[in-house]
Design an enzyme around this catalytic site. Structure first.
Site, PDB file in Angstrom:
ATOM      1  N   GLY A  57      43.220 -53.155 -42.433  1.00 46.16           N
ATOM      2  CA  GLY A  57      44.038 -52.482 -41.433  1.00 46.16           C
ATOM      3  C   GLY A  57      43.172 -51.899 -40.344  1.00 46.16           C
ATOM      4  CD  GLN A  58      41.185 -53.556 -35.557  1.00 47.58           C
ATOM      5  OE1 GLN A  58      41.457 -54.609 -36.125  1.00 47.58           O
ATOM      6  NE2 GLN A  58      40.480 -53.514 -34.458  1.00 47.58           N
ATOM      7  N   GLY A  59      43.278 -49.138 -36.798  1.00 45.35           N
ATOM      8  CA  GLY A  59      43.990 -48.155 -36.005  1.00 45.35           C
ATOM      9  C   GLY A  59      43.164 -47.657 -34.850  1.00 45.35           C
ATOM     10  CB  ALA A  60      43.935 -45.086 -32.324  1.00 40.98           C
ATOM     11  CB  ALA A  62      39.536 -45.278 -39.035  1.00 41.51           C
ATOM     12  CB  VAL A  64      41.371 -49.735 -43.904  1.00 43.84           C
ATOM     13  CG1 VAL A  64      41.308 -49.678 -45.429  1.00 43.84           C
ATOM     14  CG2 VAL A  64      41.806 -48.386 -43.348  1.00 43.84           C
ATOM     15  CE  LYS A  79      41.732 -43.769 -41.701  1.00 40.74           C
ATOM     16  NZ  LYS A  79      42.920 -42.884 -41.865  1.00 40.74           N
ATOM     17  CG  ASP A 176      51.715 -42.041 -38.640  1.00 35.19           C
ATOM     18  OD1 ASP A 176      52.762 -42.431 -38.077  1.00 35.19           O
ATOM     19  OD2 ASP A 176      50.646 -42.668 -38.599  1.00 35.19           O
TER      20      ASP A 176
END
Length: 726
Positions: A57-60, A62, A64, A79, A176
């Site tokens: 997974g990928q976010g603003a 970090a 994972v 993470k 969230d």
């Protein structure tokens, strides 16, 4: 998680297909944040090792990855925070570490360690690895295009409620909640376990406290937060813990239906003003709002759609919860205590499957284990409108009598394929309900000739999802046909015991003239019973043939075969979507696959309409006729029961008269036993008369017993036979 409102202005996240997050610069544009290390390489901390290719997974702030313990080889998730994360205040950076250290629950992803990467000293959270991805991944599988199966949804409900309860016990608000932040793994028993994750936005907050910073993901945001976070409107408003409840409501609706509840024309990300209008102006009690045309009106919904897989019984329990947590006014929204109480009330219930024979419909009755039969009958009445005193049940071929004080946990164990069969004894006919469904043909997309790997992949996903829906409906229709045949067969088999040969009435003619009319009446009743039994035997023969046809039907397997081929094409299209350009040969194969996909979709619809639906409708029509015949027999049997009861009463009176006369003769004979001169003795005549009368009395007793036995048979037939007009 996206920090919309930090003082340093981080940007909102956009969910990519597959649950991956990316940042959005301007409306409509999307770019993926680069991973901490570009390209394929190995990265590590002192105790863990991973490849940058194993991105989960990928976010603003970090990414994972799937990683391994260097010593044990145990799989974990790491993470890895990027440079953007360090622009946040130190307090915000440390919040997630502290939250995960504080929390310990089976429905919250475990934190194993906090480590750093070599010289860069980037922070790394080492967490529990959930091998089955997220709930969002589950919902993006075409098989769940119209929502989760009821059993899986209940698992999601139980896990999320338990995890959230642990958060509230520790004074934590997540901020969230969404399917992408609910991870899934398989337990040792093969059952899913869902766990809350991503506590980057979480903070400690009591029920009566407020916060002003805004976090979350657009589609799942409370409208008050959406106004400030997405539309960037100034607002001096604080938010309470109930913002999590709104996100939970949207998540549960998404899990139940496969779709978001609030959707403007063009989608939530393209029309943000309308998105806010839908959520903020939602009428009380509404749980969904959709704009189907540009600048069109909003269609509000107060029910879950017929396409979702949840039963009416579960919908009736779930809708009030959704309506009260999807409440715009934070003052009117339920608190967590009530949410937990109502949700756990569902989870503590057991399910009794009931098939209404007249209505040709399957029901799932949610009831507490300690509730008695009386409460169960009332619950059935609420769904079927069949009054408790008019409900009669059969199970696995036998009459199933429910003691009024029997508790539900002691009921027989039922399934959808082995339910309690409900027969209504009401005078007014029950309407046929049948299987409620939306024609799957309406959900099959139209293919365009042009090769567009992204659009084609999306269309392939939709067509496979619609194919799965057609398969589910076909199975439901088949199950209904099977239950119709089995149920009516059981009712008739139980009502007409083998070996019952009618009434033996010839001896009645030996009774005096007063009994002659009774004899004729009973003879006629006997002939009528034989006639009715002939009608029922004919229906039984039809049912045997019907059940044989149902089990020889190959339609379900044919649809399954088509779906298997379609899924392979969809899988190939997903691979093609990642390619910047197809070669000539690949494009030709892609076109052929696209044509084949269309052929398979049409074949599924053809099988569904011409076989599944047609045979189901024929079965319903024949079932209605058979039920009318059995109902008419039941009416006639009730009349016969009255006639035979009258005959039985007449016979009893005759028997009493003969017994009285016999007693008098015996008394007279006793007086005549004194010595007397020889004469033509009336004793011989009296003795002969006494013997004959005793014989008549014994015969009448025998006939009376047969009358009582046959009357019981008629009463069973009368009670079992449904009313006409079905």
């Amino acid at each position: 998680m996206v920090d919309f409102g930090s003082s340093l202005g981080s940007v909102p996240a956009q969910p990519w297909p597959g649950g991956r997050l990316a940042a959005a610069g301007q409306e409509g544009s999307r770019r993926v944040f680069p991973s901490p290390a570009a390209g394929r390489e190995m990265q590590s901390t002192p105790n863990y090792l991973w490849s940058t290719e194993d991105l989960l997974g990928q976010g603003a702030t970090a990414c994972v990855y799937k990683a391994r313990n260097k010593k044990s080889g145990e799989l974990v998730a790491v993470k890895v925070f990027n440079n953007a994360s360090y622009l946040r205040p130190q307090e915000v950076q440390m919040r997630e570490f502290e939250m995960l250290r504080k929390l310990n629950h089976k429905n919250i992803v475990k934190l194993f360690a906090v480590e750093e990467m070599g010289s860069s000293r980037q922070k790394v959270l080492v967490m529990e690895f959930c091998s089955s991805g997220s709930l969002l991944n589950v919902l993006e599988d075409p098989v769940n295009a119209f929502g989760l199966a009821e059993s899986e949804f209940l698992i999601v409900l139980q896990c999320v409620v338990a995890g959230m309860n642990h958060l509230r016990e520790n004074g934590v608000v997540h901020r969230d909640i969404k399917p992408g932040n609910i991870m899934r793994l398989m337990g040792e028993d093969g059952q899913s376990i869902y766990k809350l994750t991503d506590f980057g936005a979480a903070r400690e907050l009591d029920d009566d406290e407020k916060f002003v910073s805004v976090y979350g993901t657009e589609e799942y945001l409370h409208p008050d937060v959406y106004w400030r976070a997405v539309l960037r409107k100034p607002q001096q408003k604080a938010y309470g813990v109930t913002v999590d409840l709104w996100s939970i409501g949207v998540t549960f609706y998404h899990a139940a239906t496969g779709s978001l509840p609030f959707v403007p024309f063009g989608g939530p990300r393209r029309n943000k003003e309308i998105m806010y209008k839908i959520t903020s102006k939602k009428p009380p009690g509404a749980i969904a709002g959709v704009q189907r045309q540009e600048n069109g009106s909003i269609e509000w919904s107060y029910e879950l759609p017929v396409t979702c897989q949840l039963s009416v019984g579960l919908k009736n329990q779930l809708i009030p919860i959704l309506a009260n947590i999807l409440e715009v006014d934070q003052e009117k929204c339920w608190g967590f205590d009530q949410f937990f109480a109502e949700s756990n009330d569902i989870l503590q219930r057991i399910v009794v499957n009931v098939f209404s024979l007249q209505q040709a419909s399957l029901y799932r009755i949610y009831i507490h284990p300690y509730n008695t039969t009386t409460k169960f009958l009332d619950a059935v009445f609420k769904q079927t409108n069949i009054a408790p005193h008019q409900q009669e049940y059969f199970f696995e071929g036998h009459l199933y009598e429910l003691d009024p004080n029997l508790q539900a946990h002691n009921f027989c164990s039922t399934t959808e394929h082995s339910p309690l069969t409900l027969l209504s004894t009401a005078e007014q006919p029950e309407e046929v309900v049948g299987v409620r469904y939306r024609d799957p043909a309406l959900d099959f997309p139209i293919f365009v000739p042009k090769v567009d790997v992204v659009a084609d992949c999306s269309a392939a996903k939709s067509v496979v999802g619609a194919g799965h829906q057609a398969l589910r409906i076909a199975r439901a229709l088949w199950c209904c046909r099977d239950l119709l045949g089995r149920g009516l067969h059981w009712v008739m088999y139980e009502a007409v015991p083998a070996g019952s040969k009618g009434l033996a009435l010839k001896e009645v003619a030996m009774v005096k003239r007063r009994l002659q009319m009774v004899s004729e009446e009973l003879s006629q009743c006997s002939h009528n019973i034989f006639d009715f039994q002939g009608v029922l035997d004919g229906i039984l023969a039809e049912l045997v043939k019907h059940r044989q046809q149902v089990h020889e039907d190959k339609s379900i397997r044919q649809i399954e075969c088509c779906l298997e081929k379609m899924q392979l094409i969809h899988k190939q299209f997903k691979k093609a979507r990642t390619c910047p350009r197809l070669s000539y040969n690949e494009e030709q194969i892609h076109k052929l696959d696209k044509v084949n996909l269309g052929h398979l979709a049409r074949k599924i619809l053809l099988i569904f309409q011409d076989n599944c639906v047609q045979q189901y409708q024929e079965a319903l029509a024949l079932h209605s006729g058979r039920m009318r015949k059995v109902a008419e027999v039941g009416k006639q049997l009730k009349r016969l029961s009255g006639r035979i009861s009258a005959c039985s009463l007449e016979m009893q009176e005759c028997q009493d008269c003969l017994q009285s006369a016999l007693d008098k003769l015996l008394q007279t004979e006793s007086q005549n036993l004194a010595p007397a001169p020889p004469m033509p003795s009336p004793f011989c005549l009296s003795h002969e008369m006494i013997c004959r009368m005793q014989k008549v009395v014994e015969q009448m007793r025998s006939v009376a017993q047969e009358l009582q036995f046959n009357n019981r048979i008629i009463e069973q037939l009368s009670e079992a036979a449904p009313t006409p007009g079905i």
